[in-house]
Scaffold this motif. Sequence first.
Motif, PDB file in Angstrom:
ATOM      1  N   HIS A  60      -5.789  11.558   3.573  1.00 47.55           N
ATOM      2  CA  HIS A  60      -5.753  11.080   2.196  1.00 47.55           C
ATOM      3  C   HIS A  60      -5.641   9.565   2.180  1.00 47.55           C
ATOM      4  O   HIS A  60      -5.328   8.946   3.195  1.00 47.55           O
ATOM      5  CB  HIS A  60      -4.537  11.663   1.467  1.00 47.55           C
ATOM      6  CG  HIS A  60      -4.433  13.146   1.566  1.00 47.55           C
ATOM      7  ND1 HIS A  60      -5.163  13.999   0.777  1.00 47.55           N
ATOM      8  CD2 HIS A  60      -3.696  13.944   2.384  1.00 47.55           C
ATOM      9  CE1 HIS A  60      -4.880  15.247   1.084  1.00 47.55           C
ATOM     10  NE2 HIS A  60      -3.994  15.243   2.059  1.00 47.55           N
ATOM     11  N   HIS A  61      -5.851   8.979   1.000  1.00 46.48           N
ATOM     12  CA  HIS A  61      -5.671   7.538   0.822  1.00 46.48           C
ATOM     13  C   HIS A  61      -4.357   7.072   1.460  1.00 46.48           C
ATOM     14  O   HIS A  61      -4.312   6.079   2.187  1.00 46.48           O
ATOM     15  CB  HIS A  61      -5.679   7.233  -0.682  1.00 46.48           C
ATOM     16  CG  HIS A  61      -5.200   5.863  -1.041  1.00 46.48           C
ATOM     17  ND1 HIS A  61      -5.978   4.738  -0.866  1.00 46.48           N
ATOM     18  CD2 HIS A  61      -4.002   5.428  -1.516  1.00 46.48           C
ATOM     19  CE1 HIS A  61      -5.280   3.672  -1.240  1.00 46.48           C
ATOM     20  NE2 HIS A  61      -4.089   4.069  -1.640  1.00 46.48           N
ATOM     21  N   GLN A  62      -3.284   7.797   1.193  1.00 40.15           N
ATOM     22  CA  GLN A  62      -1.951   7.379   1.639  1.00 40.15           C
ATOM     23  C   GLN A  62      -1.820   7.449   3.160  1.00 40.15           C
ATOM     24  O   GLN A  62      -1.103   6.644   3.752  1.00 40.15           O
ATOM     25  CB  GLN A  62      -0.881   8.269   0.983  1.00 40.15           C
ATOM     26  CG  GLN A  62      -0.837   8.200  -0.540  1.00 40.15           C
ATOM     27  CD  GLN A  62      -1.841   9.127  -1.217  1.00 40.15           C
ATOM     28  OE1 GLN A  62      -2.722   9.706  -0.588  1.00 40.15           O
ATOM     29  NE2 GLN A  62      -1.720   9.277  -2.524  1.00 40.15           N
ATOM     30  N   VAL A  97       0.822  -1.209   0.000  1.00 40.24           N
ATOM     31  CA  VAL A  97       0.000   0.000   0.000  1.00 40.24           C
ATOM     32  C   VAL A  97       0.854   1.256   0.000  1.00 40.24           C
ATOM     33  O   VAL A  97       1.982   1.265   0.501  1.00 40.24           O
ATOM     34  CB  VAL A  97      -0.994   0.037   1.196  1.00 40.24           C
ATOM     35  CG1 VAL A  97      -1.997  -1.106   1.111  1.00 40.24           C
ATOM     36  CG2 VAL A  97      -0.267   0.015   2.527  1.00 40.24           C
ATOM     37  N   ALA A  98       0.294   2.333  -0.584  1.00 41.88           N
ATOM     38  CA  ALA A  98       1.015   3.602  -0.683  1.00 41.88           C
ATOM     39  C   ALA A  98       1.016   4.310   0.661  1.00 41.88           C
ATOM     40  O   ALA A  98      -0.043   4.478   1.267  1.00 41.88           O
ATOM     41  CB  ALA A  98       0.346   4.485  -1.738  1.00 41.88           C
ATOM     42  N   VAL A  99       2.198   4.687   1.140  1.00 36.20           N
ATOM     43  CA  VAL A  99       2.291   5.453   2.389  1.00 36.20           C
ATOM     44  C   VAL A  99       3.336   6.558   2.239  1.00 36.20           C
ATOM     45  O   VAL A  99       4.185   6.516   1.352  1.00 36.20           O
ATOM     46  CB  VAL A  99       2.646   4.567   3.619  1.00 36.20           C
ATOM     47  CG1 VAL A  99       1.685   3.414   3.782  1.00 36.20           C
ATOM     48  CG2 VAL A  99       4.066   4.047   3.534  1.00 36.20           C
ATOM     49  N   THR A 117       1.697   6.076  -5.873  1.00 40.59           N
ATOM     50  CA  THR A 117       0.263   5.948  -5.597  1.00 40.59           C
ATOM     51  C   THR A 117      -0.444   5.295  -6.789  1.00 40.59           C
ATOM     52  O   THR A 117      -1.274   4.406  -6.632  1.00 40.59           O
ATOM     53  CB  THR A 117      -0.360   7.327  -5.302  1.00 40.59           C
ATOM     54  OG1 THR A 117       0.160   7.798  -4.061  1.00 40.59           O
ATOM     55  CG2 THR A 117      -1.881   7.248  -5.192  1.00 40.59           C
ATOM     56  N   ALA A 170      -7.369   9.623  -4.835  1.00 42.05           N
ATOM     57  CA  ALA A 170      -6.089   9.413  -4.148  1.00 42.05           C
ATOM     58  C   ALA A 170      -5.083  10.506  -4.515  1.00 42.05           C
ATOM     59  O   ALA A 170      -4.130  10.758  -3.773  1.00 42.05           O
ATOM     60  CB  ALA A 170      -5.528   8.038  -4.481  1.00 42.05           C
ATOM     61  N   LEU A 187      -2.395   1.487  -6.857  1.00 41.92           N
ATOM     62  CA  LEU A 187      -3.834   1.380  -7.140  1.00 41.92           C
ATOM     63  C   LEU A 187      -4.129   0.873  -8.556  1.00 41.92           C
ATOM     64  O   LEU A 187      -5.280   0.863  -8.975  1.00 41.92           O
ATOM     65  CB  LEU A 187      -4.517   2.732  -6.902  1.00 41.92           C
ATOM     66  CG  LEU A 187      -4.555   3.186  -5.438  1.00 41.92           C
ATOM     67  CD1 LEU A 187      -5.141   4.582  -5.305  1.00 41.92           C
ATOM     68  CD2 LEU A 187      -5.362   2.207  -4.592  1.00 41.92           C
ATOM     69  N   ASN A 231      -3.897   4.619   4.968  1.00 43.46           N
ATOM     70  CA  ASN A 231      -3.267   3.295   4.935  1.00 43.46           C
ATOM     71  C   ASN A 231      -2.421   3.026   6.172  1.00 43.46           C
ATOM     72  O   ASN A 231      -2.102   1.880   6.478  1.00 43.46           O
ATOM     73  CB  ASN A 231      -2.366   3.168   3.693  1.00 43.46           C
ATOM     74  CG  ASN A 231      -3.167   2.907   2.443  1.00 43.46           C
ATOM     75  OD1 ASN A 231      -4.298   2.405   2.508  1.00 43.46           O
ATOM     76  ND2 ASN A 231      -2.610   3.241   1.276  1.00 43.46           N
ATOM     77  N   ARG A 232      -2.019   4.057   6.872  1.00 40.26           N
ATOM     78  CA  ARG A 232      -1.148   3.917   8.033  1.00 40.26           C
ATOM     79  C   ARG A 232      -1.836   4.417   9.306  1.00 40.26           C
ATOM     80  O   ARG A 232      -1.687   3.856  10.360  1.00 40.26           O
ATOM     81  CB  ARG A 232       0.048   4.785   7.742  1.00 40.26           C
ATOM     82  CG  ARG A 232       1.465   4.566   8.028  1.00 40.26           C
ATOM     83  CD  ARG A 232       2.306   3.474   7.883  1.00 40.26           C
ATOM     84  NE  ARG A 232       3.035   3.384   9.144  1.00 40.26           N
ATOM     85  CZ  ARG A 232       3.355   2.263   9.714  1.00 40.26           C
ATOM     86  NH1 ARG A 232       3.063   1.126   9.152  1.00 40.26           N
ATOM     87  NH2 ARG A 232       3.979   2.267  10.853  1.00 40.26           N
ATOM     88  N   SER A 250      -5.554  13.518  -4.332  1.00 38.17           N
ATOM     89  CA  SER A 250      -5.637  14.629  -3.373  1.00 38.17           C
ATOM     90  C   SER A 250      -4.444  14.569  -2.414  1.00 38.17           C
ATOM     91  O   SER A 250      -4.098  15.565  -1.792  1.00 38.17           O
ATOM     92  CB  SER A 250      -6.946  14.578  -2.580  1.00 38.17           C
ATOM     93  OG  SER A 250      -6.891  13.589  -1.562  1.00 38.17           O
ATOM     94  N   GLY A 251      -3.791  13.414  -2.333  1.00 41.98           N
ATOM     95  CA  GLY A 251      -2.634  13.267  -1.460  1.00 41.98           C
ATOM     96  C   GLY A 251      -1.324  13.696  -2.094  1.00 41.98           C
ATOM     97  O   GLY A 251      -0.259  13.403  -1.552  1.00 41.98           O
ATOM     98  N   HIS A 252      -1.385  14.355  -3.239  1.00 47.39           N
ATOM     99  CA  HIS A 252      -0.149  14.813  -3.893  1.00 47.39           C
ATOM    100  C   HIS A 252      -0.284  16.261  -4.319  1.00 47.39           C
ATOM    101  O   HIS A 252      -1.308  16.653  -4.858  1.00 47.39           O
ATOM    102  CB  HIS A 252       0.159  13.962  -5.134  1.00 47.39           C
ATOM    103  CG  HIS A 252       0.468  12.537  -4.792  1.00 47.39           C
ATOM    104  ND1 HIS A 252       1.703  12.140  -4.369  1.00 47.39           N
ATOM    105  CD2 HIS A 252      -0.312  11.446  -4.770  1.00 47.39           C
ATOM    106  CE1 HIS A 252       1.684  10.828  -4.110  1.00 47.39           C
ATOM    107  NE2 HIS A 252       0.462  10.396  -4.345  1.00 47.39           N
ATOM    108  N   PRO A 312      -9.873  18.615  -0.647  1.00 49.41           N
ATOM    109  CA  PRO A 312     -10.123  17.326  -0.003  1.00 49.41           C
ATOM    110  C   PRO A 312      -8.872  16.862   0.727  1.00 49.41           C
ATOM    111  O   PRO A 312      -7.769  16.913   0.186  1.00 49.41           O
ATOM    112  CB  PRO A 312     -10.432  16.390  -1.179  1.00 49.41           C
ATOM    113  CG  PRO A 312     -10.836  17.287  -2.299  1.00 49.41           C
ATOM    114  CD  PRO A 312     -10.091  18.572  -2.098  1.00 49.41           C
TER     115      PRO A 312
END
Lengths: 164, 289
Positions: B103-105, A57-59, A112, A131, A116, B108-109, A133-135, B190
């Motif tokens: 966020h998704h990332q 998984v992406a973290v 990411t 997803a 996915l 996950n943690r 949105s996390g970048h 978001p």
Amino acid sequence: MSDHRIELTVNGQRLAETVEARKSLGDFLRGDAGCTGVHLGCEHGVCGACTVIVDGVAVRSCLMLAVQADGAEITTVEGLAKSDGSFHPVQQAMRDCHGLQCGFCTPGVLMTMAALTPEGGHAREEELLAAMSGHICRCTGYQGIRRAIRQLAGKNDAAAGAHA
Amino acid sequence: MKPAPFDYVAPPTIAGALETLAEAGGGAQVIAGGQTLMPLLNLRMSQPFILVDINKTAGMAGITHDGSATRIGAATRQAALLVDAELAAKQPVLVKAARHIGHHQTRNRGTVGGSIALGEPAAELPATSVALGAELEVHSLRGERRIKAEEFYLGPYMTTIEPDELLTAVHFPLWPAGTITVFREVAQRPGDFALVGLVGALHVEGGRIARAGLAWFGMGPTPIKARQAEQALLGQAVDAVDPARIADLAVSDTAPFEDHHATADYRRRVGQRIFARTLSEALNEKQPA
């Protein structure tokens, strides 16, 4: 401050190192494992540039300690392409669709996308867009990234629109 | 942007973790997903001398249900809330809120217990636990105790948990079938911290509101239970609810602050609007015939 022996797999290679407790996984990957494709931007979990895949998984590698990765399997951007140099589908899509400008955020975006996108299959466009949105891409090159996502989702008009 | 030096242990058992916390006398910090804590460490806003990592501690993760509540182990990943059909059926408010965490990332943690125990005032899960009437299961060498979520938060990142205590699980009561979900969050993008957020549940019986649990996030130093609004709603016929009046009551319980994202007045105004609109939509959508 304590030192710890960790063993982990990075891009298929088994590593055993001693790390200081406070060292982040991102710093370990860059400084100890030589994976300088892991880009540390904000170092507090906002920008997404340091994203890697940990156990599938992406973290954020800035929000995890190296010592916590003991026993983990990690993939960085260096582990995406095949050994003959041919691109992973997410790299191909980003190239086809001009999904990068300066390239600083790109390794995180790719990880990411790779997490996915099922192997040999299509990504789910909505899930991947959410997803993203996390970048943060400070060049604001988001349209190219969106086109790459459409390509990964199997929508064939994506590459054709790359120069639009 | 590097943490101050600290020691690190990853106890395999809860008893081992409790011993370390007791010995450290307040100098220890529990780390689970680290998605809230790591930025605080990197910015040196938190400088523990020892970190107690519970990721590999047995019995800290997992979701179980009994007749009255859902028990979520503190180290359960936030992402696990989004792929559990039984949880979605039994705790729809919690699952809806979980989609908005980071966020998704980071999901996950990040863990359920980490978010609830640290108490960021703009976070979704602390407010959800307050709104739904959750209870926190806390252990120390001195024994076990349960803390009501609404009595847990004292200020930003300040709670009633003692330095030798470990949050082991959160118990979310089961609301009756057909409970109406209330959720709305306003953020710049978001995944950003909420400027204003509202979460909760309403249960209607025979056309009247029989149970109400509503809480704000991002509207003060802690998650804030909208007590006056809840009281005003109880027993009301659904058709007779005046959303704007209830929203005014709800906002009067808040204590929003000003920062570089929004003024306190902006938060109150937006809060009033989203409360009234969300309440009105929720009641119209689910109103029984």
